[in-house]
Design a protein around this motif. Structure first.
Motif, short mmCIF file in Angstrom:
data_model
loop_
_atom_site.label_atom_id
_atom_site.label_comp_id
_atom_site.label_asym_id
_atom_site.label_seq_id
_atom_site.Cartn_x
_atom_site.Cartn_y
_atom_site.Cartn_z
N GLN A 38 0.84 -1.20 0.00
CA GLN A 38 0.00 0.00 0.00
C GLN A 38 0.87 1.26 0.00
N VAL B 32 -13.88 5.78 -4.33
CA VAL B 32 -13.28 6.00 -3.01
C VAL B 32 -14.31 5.73 -1.90
N THR C 176 -14.89 1.91 -1.80
CA THR C 176 -13.73 1.07 -1.55
C THR C 176 -13.13 1.28 -0.17
N LEU C 177 -13.12 2.51 0.32
CA LEU C 177 -12.42 2.84 1.56
C LEU C 177 -12.83 1.99 2.75
N VAL D 84 -11.57 -1.61 2.26
CA VAL D 84 -10.12 -1.77 2.44
C VAL D 84 -9.78 -1.91 3.92
N GLY E 239 -13.02 -3.55 -2.33
CA GLY E 239 -12.16 -2.98 -1.31
C GLY E 239 -11.75 -3.99 -0.26
N GLY F 15 -5.14 -2.13 -2.60
CA GLY F 15 -5.99 -0.95 -2.62
C GLY F 15 -7.23 -1.07 -3.47
N THR G 27 -7.34 3.95 -5.98
CA THR G 27 -6.34 3.15 -5.29
C THR G 27 -5.44 4.02 -4.42
N THR H 69 -7.39 5.28 -1.15
CA THR H 69 -7.64 4.19 -0.20
C THR H 69 -6.34 3.63 0.37
N SER H 70 -5.27 3.70 -0.39
CA SER H 70 -3.98 3.21 0.11
C SER H 70 -3.46 4.08 1.25
#
Length: 302
Positions: free
Chosen positions: A57, A86, A89-90, A93, A188, A197, A225, A228-229
């Motif tokens: 990440q 975002v 996915t956030l 993750v 995610g 990510g 990506t 979220t990383s």
């Protein structure tokens, strides 16, 4: 050079050179290269603790901005699509990061999981190659690039909680926002466990299921990506404080070295993408992904 967190002992030029080569090609398809960098760390460098996911990440954070900026300058960033990615996915993750630490810390089991994820991505790409689907916008985009004419920018027509509409090279594309958020949430979780990510999985979905041109899908997938990383690395650091006996925090020196090479490769890949047919990009990635996935899955059962 000895990296204390990961225990890796490797020449200092190998991590950036490897990341450069991987990111040059994968950035053309909207992938940071983290999904191939992780097998390199596990199989070649012997870095198999949960910390490898956090390091992956960290690589994303350093490497991605150069490619995203290039796509944005060319007018191919769909910002409403990016923020929807975002938003979905956030949280996935973060859930995936917890799953990696508490349920998949064993390297053997994790390699099986990584192999299954890679195999799924490869099958999606192979199906696209067999069907040979290419929309009119992609054909016109490539024709404009070859002729030296303006390649075409993305025009946002609508951005709401129900749908996102944009125009690209004479065609209009519509994405249902709730369905996109639900999809990216699931992606995610997998991306959080794997340490990529989510972008390496969402990009094929954009192209295969939503019908978004590969020349448009790359930018929002990479940007999603990247964001979220950042959250994932911070979360892994928190988990490391709460679980001091486990190797969870990223290897900052190794991750930054990978990231430097990835940034250069991604900038060059983003610059070259419009000159390369999407089919050629997918063919190369599909071969690498399926080969790596097969090795991991077979090794688990032997």
């Amino acid at each position: 050079m000895q990296f204390t967190v990961s225990g890796v002992d490797v020449a200092v030029w190998i991590p950036p050179l490897t990341a450069f080569a991987i990111s040059f090609f994968t950035s053309m398809g909207g992938m940071s290269g983290a999904f191939l960098l992780l097998p390199f760390q596990m199989s070649i460098l012997g870095f198999t603790s949960p910390s490898v996911s956090a390091t992956n990440q960290l690589f994303n954070i350093v490497a991605i901005p150069s490619g995203v900026m290039r796509y944005a300058r060319e007018g191919r960033m769909v910002w409403p699509l990016t923020w929807a990615v975002v938003f979905g996915t956030l949280p996935g993750v973060l859930i995936g990061a917890v799953a990696r630490v508490h349920w998949l810390p064993d390297p053997v089991r994790f390699k099986l999981f990584a192999g299954l994820v890679l195999l799924y991505i490869g099958v999606r790409m192979a199906r696209d190659l067999v069907s040979n689907r290419q929309n009119g916008a992609e054909r016109r985009f490539r024709a404009n690039v070859r002729s030296g004419a303006a390649a075409g920018k993305v025009d946002i027509l609508e951005a709401s909680a129900t749908r996102i509409r944009f125009a690209f090279n004479g065609e209009t594309f519509t994405v249902r926002t709730p369905a996109l958020v639900a999809l990216t949430f699931t992606v995610g979780i997998v991306g959080g466990v794997y340490g990529i990510g989510g972008g390496a999985i969402i990009a094929p979905f954009f192209v295969s299921i939503l019908g978004i041109p590969v020349y448009v899908a790359a930018a929002p997938a990479l940007m999603g990506t990247f964001v979220t990383s950042i959250a994932a690395v911070a979360f892994y650091q928190l988990l490391a404080i709460l679980n001091p006996t486990l190797s969870i925090a990223p290897d900052w020196a190794l991750g930054i070295l990978f990231g430097i090479g990835g940034a250069l490769g991604m900038a060059l890949g983003a610059r070259c993408q419009k000159h390369v047919p999407a089919k050629a990009i997918k063919l190369m990635l599909c071969a690498v992904i399926v080969t790596t996935a097969t090795r991991y899955i077979v090794a688990f059962f032997l």
